[in-house]
Design an enzyme around this catalytic site. Structure first.
Site, PDB file in Angstrom:
ATOM      1  N   LYS A 123      -1.674  17.340 -30.199  1.00 51.09           N
ATOM      2  CA  LYS A 123      -2.938  17.010 -30.505  1.00 51.09           C
ATOM      3  C   LYS A 123      -2.901  16.129 -31.994  1.00 51.09           C
ATOM      4  CE  LYS A 123      -2.977  21.609 -32.407  1.00 51.09           C
ATOM      5  NZ  LYS A 123      -3.607  22.600 -32.879  1.00 51.09           N
ATOM      6  N   ASN A 160      -1.215  17.320 -35.101  1.00 51.26           N
ATOM      7  CA  ASN A 160       0.453  17.721 -34.989  1.00 51.26           C
ATOM      8  C   ASN A 160       1.220  16.414 -34.827  1.00 51.26           C
ATOM      9  OD1 ASN A 160      -0.056  20.211 -35.190  1.00 51.26           O
ATOM     10  ND2 ASN A 160       0.312  20.657 -32.947  1.00 51.26           N
ATOM     11  N   THR A 201      -3.484  24.499 -27.640  1.00 50.28           N
ATOM     12  CA  THR A 201      -5.261  24.548 -28.145  1.00 50.28           C
ATOM     13  C   THR A 201      -5.678  24.203 -26.851  1.00 50.28           C
ATOM     14  OG1 THR A 201      -4.293  23.486 -30.156  1.00 50.28           O
ATOM     15  CG2 THR A 201      -6.444  23.619 -29.858  1.00 50.28           C
ATOM     16  N   ASP A 218       5.698  19.515 -35.887  1.00 48.84           N
ATOM     17  CA  ASP A 218       4.891  20.872 -35.506  1.00 48.84           C
ATOM     18  C   ASP A 218       5.429  21.163 -34.131  1.00 48.84           C
ATOM     19  OD1 ASP A 218       3.663  23.083 -36.046  1.00 48.84           O
ATOM     20  OD2 ASP A 218       2.111  22.016 -37.164  1.00 48.84           O
ATOM     21  N   ASP A 242       1.848  21.304 -27.644  1.00 49.71           N
ATOM     22  CA  ASP A 242       1.025  21.582 -28.456  1.00 49.71           C
ATOM     23  C   ASP A 242       0.429  20.178 -29.148  1.00 49.71           C
ATOM     24  OD1 ASP A 242      -1.252  22.810 -29.657  1.00 49.71           O
ATOM     25  OD2 ASP A 242       0.088  23.371 -31.291  1.00 49.71           O
TER      26      ASP A 242
END
Ligand code: AMP
Length: 275
Positions: free
Chosen positions: A139, A142, A173, A155, A137
């Site tokens: 991005k 995070n 995502t 995260d 994840d």
């Protein structure tokens, strides 16, 4: 915490300071451990909300994975404790907050700055992958920024320890997901840590351009990811363009030591202009 304790941590051990932010499942406060004066970030999660959101397993996994990680570009989890209603995570304090907010404020980053961040991200991902951990994840939301401007991946809610390197759960995502995960039936396929490398390319694009490369309606985003269809504006230098294409390649996705070195050094001249 940087010392050995003979009794378990509890809320009484901390002085609570200003709120640092609010996530989907909890609030984060600046805190100081009373006996050592150690400054940290205390994340408070309500057990009832975790049960309601069906994320108990995700949080347990996040704690197990993050507490074993030690890298300058990975947010440390020093410890945790709980009472009847809440779980408390004692986290490294990232003094400059969310990278996402810095990017929003700046619009886009100059190449020297993007290069520094991507080199640090690469080092962190290499460390994670060596330990057979996929973040899944990656991005800007995070990524946190430390007191010296260094980035800290945080995260780990979607991350997974996969010693055999192959997994098959749909997560993350949409904008940052690689083709092997968005193709119809893709969630039933196996994938490996190359998914993080793809997200790194998406991130690199977003740093340099100010928006994610496949941003569109969900259906169109999915279609464009499957074709690796992106338009790189002309202001992006040939070196950065080349690296984005390499990392967002449909067939091979390699980030060798030489690439990492090239990327961080090819901008050294530019960097010198700014510093
Ligand atoms: P989270 O629940 O992890 O998404 O955190 C919510 C918000 O709190 C983040 O978006 C940050 O603004 C802030 N935050 C979380 N962890 C830290 C930390 N270790 N240091 C500084 N700020 C943090």
């Amino acid at each position: 915490m940087p010392r050995n304790r003979d009794k378990p941590l509890s809320l009484n051990d901390f002085e609570i300071g200003k709120p640092l932010g609010k996530g989907k499942f909890g609030r984060v406060y600046l805190a100081r451990e009373k006996s050592t004066g150690f400054i940290c970030a205390l994340k408070v999660l309500h057990k009832s909300e975790l049960v309601q959101g069906k994320v108990e397993i995700q949080v347990r996994r996040e704690i197990e994975i993050q507490s074993n990680l030690r890298h300058p570009n990975v947010l440390r989890l020093f410890g945790y404790f709980h009472d009847k209603k809440r779980i408390f995570l004692v986290l490294e304090y990232a003094g400059h907050g969310e990278l996402y907010k810095h990017l929003q404020k700046a619009g886009k980053f100059p190449e020297w700055r993007a290069a520094q961040y991507i080199a640090q991200m690469t080092a962190a991902l290499k460390y994670l992958h060596k330990k057979h951990i996929m973040h899944r994840d990656i991005k800007p939301e995070n990524i946190l920024v430390g007191i010296h401007g260094e980035i800290k991946i945080s995260d780990f809610g979607w991350s997974v320890h996969a010693p055999n390197n192959r997994r098959k759960t749909m997560c993350g995502t949409l904008d940052y997901l690689p083709p092997e995960m968005v193709i119809p039936g893709g969630k039933d396929r196996f994938y490996d840590e190359k998914i993080d490398i793809w997200s790194l390319g998406v991130l690199m694009y977003e740093f340099l351009v100010g928006q994610a490369p496949f941003e569109d309606t969900p259906v169109m985003t999915q279609r464009r990811i499957m074709r690796a269809e992106m338009t790189i504006p002309s202001f992006v230098s040939p070196e950065a363009r080349d690296l984005i294409k390499k990392v967002n390649s449909l067939t091979s996705r390699v980030l060798s030591d030489t690439d990492q070195f090239l990327f961080s050094s090819s901008y050294s001249t530019l960097r010198n202009v700014y510093h």
